[in-house]
Motif scaffolding. Structure first.
Motif, PDB file in Angstrom:
ATOM      1  N   LYS A   1      13.701 -19.091  11.533  1.00 43.36           N
ATOM      2  CA  LYS A   1      15.295 -18.109  11.479  1.00 43.36           C
ATOM      3  C   LYS A   1      15.623 -17.206  12.622  1.00 43.36           C
ATOM      4  N   ALA A   2      14.848 -16.911  13.507  1.00 42.98           N
ATOM      5  CA  ALA A   2      14.808 -16.425  14.539  1.00 42.98           C
ATOM      6  C   ALA A   2      15.699 -17.045  16.234  1.00 42.98           C
ATOM      7  N   THR A   3      15.155 -18.446  15.998  1.00 41.66           N
ATOM      8  CA  THR A   3      15.763 -19.288  16.343  1.00 41.66           C
ATOM      9  C   THR A   3      17.006 -20.175  16.300  1.00 41.66           C
ATOM     10  N   ALA A   4      17.216 -20.001  14.759  1.00 40.43           N
ATOM     11  CA  ALA A   4      18.142 -20.331  14.245  1.00 40.43           C
ATOM     12  C   ALA A   4      19.778 -19.777  14.456  1.00 40.43           C
ATOM     13  N   TYR A   5      19.017 -18.281  14.193  1.00 36.83           N
ATOM     14  CA  TYR A   5      20.175 -16.992  15.052  1.00 36.83           C
ATOM     15  C   TYR A   5      20.895 -16.881  16.330  1.00 36.83           C
ATOM     16  N   ILE A   6      19.639 -17.380  17.139  1.00 35.40           N
ATOM     17  CA  ILE A   6      20.241 -17.080  18.795  1.00 35.40           C
ATOM     18  C   ILE A   6      20.997 -18.243  18.924  1.00 35.40           C
ATOM     19  N   LEU A   7      20.470 -19.306  18.738  1.00 34.91           N
ATOM     20  CA  LEU A   7      21.269 -20.591  18.709  1.00 34.91           C
ATOM     21  C   LEU A   7      22.792 -20.131  18.148  1.00 34.91           C
ATOM     22  N   TRP A   8      22.590 -20.010  17.011  1.00 34.52           N
ATOM     23  CA  TRP A   8      23.997 -19.487  16.324  1.00 34.52           C
ATOM     24  C   TRP A   8      24.814 -18.323  16.988  1.00 34.52           C
ATOM     25  N   PHE A   9      24.048 -17.686  17.802  1.00 34.94           N
ATOM     26  CA  PHE A   9      24.921 -16.540  18.650  1.00 34.94           C
ATOM     27  C   PHE A   9      24.909 -17.411  19.688  1.00 34.94           C
ATOM     28  N   PHE A  10      24.218 -17.635  20.422  1.00 35.17           N
ATOM     29  CA  PHE A  10      24.871 -18.138  21.907  1.00 35.17           C
ATOM     30  C   PHE A  10      25.898 -19.216  22.206  1.00 35.17           C
ATOM     31  N   LEU A  11      24.975 -20.405  20.583  1.00 31.17           N
ATOM     32  CA  LEU A  11      26.153 -21.833  20.700  1.00 31.17           C
ATOM     33  C   LEU A  11      26.149 -22.261  19.335  1.00 31.17           C
ATOM     34  N   GLY A  12      26.602 -21.321  18.697  1.00 35.24           N
ATOM     35  CA  GLY A  12      27.449 -21.508  16.806  1.00 35.24           C
ATOM     36  C   GLY A  12      28.779 -22.201  17.498  1.00 35.24           C
ATOM     37  N   ILE A  13      29.327 -21.680  18.099  1.00 34.56           N
ATOM     38  CA  ILE A  13      31.070 -22.377  18.231  1.00 34.56           C
ATOM     39  C   ILE A  13      30.929 -23.804  18.469  1.00 34.56           C
ATOM     40  N   LEU A  14      29.787 -23.558  19.903  1.00 34.50           N
ATOM     41  CA  LEU A  14      29.576 -25.455  19.478  1.00 34.50           C
ATOM     42  C   LEU A  14      28.470 -26.242  18.635  1.00 34.50           C
ATOM     43  N   GLY A  15      27.957 -25.643  17.915  1.00 28.61           N
ATOM     44  CA  GLY A  15      27.005 -26.077  16.286  1.00 28.61           C
ATOM     45  C   GLY A  15      25.534 -25.759  17.099  1.00 28.61           C
ATOM     46  N   GLY A  16      25.132 -25.490  18.146  1.00 26.67           N
ATOM     47  CA  GLY A  16      23.979 -25.628  18.286  1.00 26.67           C
ATOM     48  C   GLY A  16      22.761 -25.224  17.209  1.00 26.67           C
ATOM     49  N   HIS A  17      23.512 -24.513  16.517  1.00 25.93           N
ATOM     50  CA  HIS A  17      22.538 -24.395  14.928  1.00 25.93           C
ATOM     51  C   HIS A  17      22.880 -25.240  13.661  1.00 25.93           C
ATOM     52  N   LYS A  18      23.210 -25.693  13.970  1.00 23.01           N
ATOM     53  CA  LYS A  18      24.045 -27.045  13.386  1.00 23.01           C
ATOM     54  C   LYS A  18      22.759 -28.198  13.789  1.00 23.01           C
ATOM     55  N   PHE A  19      22.874 -28.518  14.359  1.00 23.30           N
ATOM     56  CA  PHE A  19      21.653 -29.037  15.899  1.00 23.30           C
ATOM     57  C   PHE A  19      20.225 -29.232  15.153  1.00 23.30           C
ATOM     58  N   TYR A  20      20.221 -28.187  15.229  1.00 24.73           N
ATOM     59  CA  TYR A  20      18.778 -27.199  15.170  1.00 24.73           C
ATOM     60  C   TYR A  20      18.176 -28.100  13.697  1.00 24.73           C
ATOM     61  N   LEU A  21      18.981 -27.350  12.961  1.00 27.88           N
ATOM     62  CA  LEU A  21      18.831 -28.318  11.917  1.00 27.88           C
ATOM     63  C   LEU A  21      19.397 -29.269  10.597  1.00 27.88           C
ATOM     64  N   GLY A  22      19.470 -29.980  11.549  1.00 23.95           N
ATOM     65  CA  GLY A  22      19.072 -31.409  11.817  1.00 23.95           C
ATOM     66  C   GLY A  22      20.575 -31.819  10.696  1.00 23.95           C
ATOM     67  N   ARG A  23      21.720 -30.963  10.907  1.00 21.50           N
ATOM     68  CA  ARG A  23      23.273 -31.319  10.089  1.00 21.50           C
ATOM     69  C   ARG A  23      23.895 -31.866  11.769  1.00 21.50           C
ATOM     70  N   THR A  24      23.686 -33.273  11.515  1.00 20.79           N
ATOM     71  CA  THR A  24      24.425 -33.199  12.863  1.00 20.79           C
ATOM     72  C   THR A  24      25.952 -33.559  12.633  1.00 20.79           C
ATOM     73  N   GLY A  25      25.671 -34.674  11.705  1.00 23.39           N
ATOM     74  CA  GLY A  25      27.387 -34.550  11.396  1.00 23.39           C
ATOM     75  C   GLY A  25      28.515 -32.911  10.706  1.00 23.39           C
TER      76      GLY A  25
ATOM     77  N   GLY B   1      33.554 -24.035  15.907  1.00 26.28           N
ATOM     78  CA  GLY B   1      32.972 -24.435  15.115  1.00 26.28           C
ATOM     79  C   GLY B   1      33.670 -23.615  13.283  1.00 26.28           C
ATOM     80  N   LEU B   2      34.387 -24.294  13.173  1.00 25.85           N
ATOM     81  CA  LEU B   2      35.273 -24.370  12.248  1.00 25.85           C
ATOM     82  C   LEU B   2      36.583 -23.873  12.748  1.00 25.85           C
ATOM     83  N   PHE B   3      37.251 -23.493  14.123  1.00 30.17           N
ATOM     84  CA  PHE B   3      37.633 -22.880  14.756  1.00 30.17           C
ATOM     85  C   PHE B   3      37.185 -20.856  14.324  1.00 30.17           C
ATOM     86  N   GLY B   4      35.793 -20.436  14.947  1.00 30.49           N
ATOM     87  CA  GLY B   4      35.675 -19.707  14.527  1.00 30.49           C
ATOM     88  C   GLY B   4      34.839 -19.229  12.883  1.00 30.49           C
ATOM     89  N   ILE B   5      35.632 -19.341  11.944  1.00 32.36           N
ATOM     90  CA  ILE B   5      35.888 -19.007  10.758  1.00 32.36           C
ATOM     91  C   ILE B   5      34.417 -19.523  10.129  1.00 32.36           C
TER      92      ILE B   5
END
Length: 158
Positions: free
Chosen positions: A6-30, A40-44
């Motif tokens: 969860k810590a890695t996911a939140y770090i990716l969310w904070f720094f690369l969330g707008i670009l989907g980094g945390h989604k790629f980390y969780l295997g949700r490529t689409g 990031g769906l316009f930030g929402i």
């Protein structure tokens, strides 16, 4: 597949969330690609993930870590409960056995003159059973046997 943190996911969310980094980390490529092209769906979506990311990591770990989920080295067993075979349902004459005499007399209520063919086709009796039962009824005087000129035998019930 390894357990995701969860810590890695939140770090990716904070720094690369707008670009989907945390989604790629969780295997949700689409979803990662969707976040990448829409910011990031316009930030929402990025903001909603602040509250749902912990659950998303839990779901990923449950599905892919081997704790009740699919693992590359683990086979899946499917259990299907099947009822034991039962005997075929009893027909009306098997459930309550009606005597041949009663079946013939019940049929005679509909028609006063019957042939063996009529009796067999409209009851559950076999030919031999019908003939034997009719002979008993004739012997008791309940039925009168009539032989037509063409040899056809009918039984008249009074």
């Amino acid at each position: 597949m390894a357990i995701k943190s969860k810590a890695t996911a939140y770090i990716l969310w904070f720094f690369l969330g707008i670009l989907g980094g945390h989604k790629f980390y969780l295997g949700r490529t689409g979803m990662g690609l969707l976040y990448l092209f829409t910011g990031g769906l316009f930030g929402i979506g990025w903001l909603v993930d602040l509250f749902t990311l912990g659950h998303q990591v839990d779901v990923y770990n449950a599905l892919y870590s081997g704790r009740g989920g699919v693992n590359a080295n683990q086979s899946q067993n499917i259990v299907v409960n099947v009822a034991a075979p039962t005997a075929p349902a009893a027909t009306a004459t098997e459930a309550v056995k009606i005597s041949a005499d009663k079946q013939i007399l019940a049929l005679a209520n509909k028609s006063n003159a019957l042939s063996i063919r009529d009796i067999v086709s409209q009851t559950h009796l076999e030919i031999e059973e019908a003939e034997e039962a009719v002979k008993k009824l004739v012997a008791k005087g309940m039925v009168k046997e009539q032989v037509a000129a063409d040899g056809k035998i009918t039984y008249e019930f009074s």
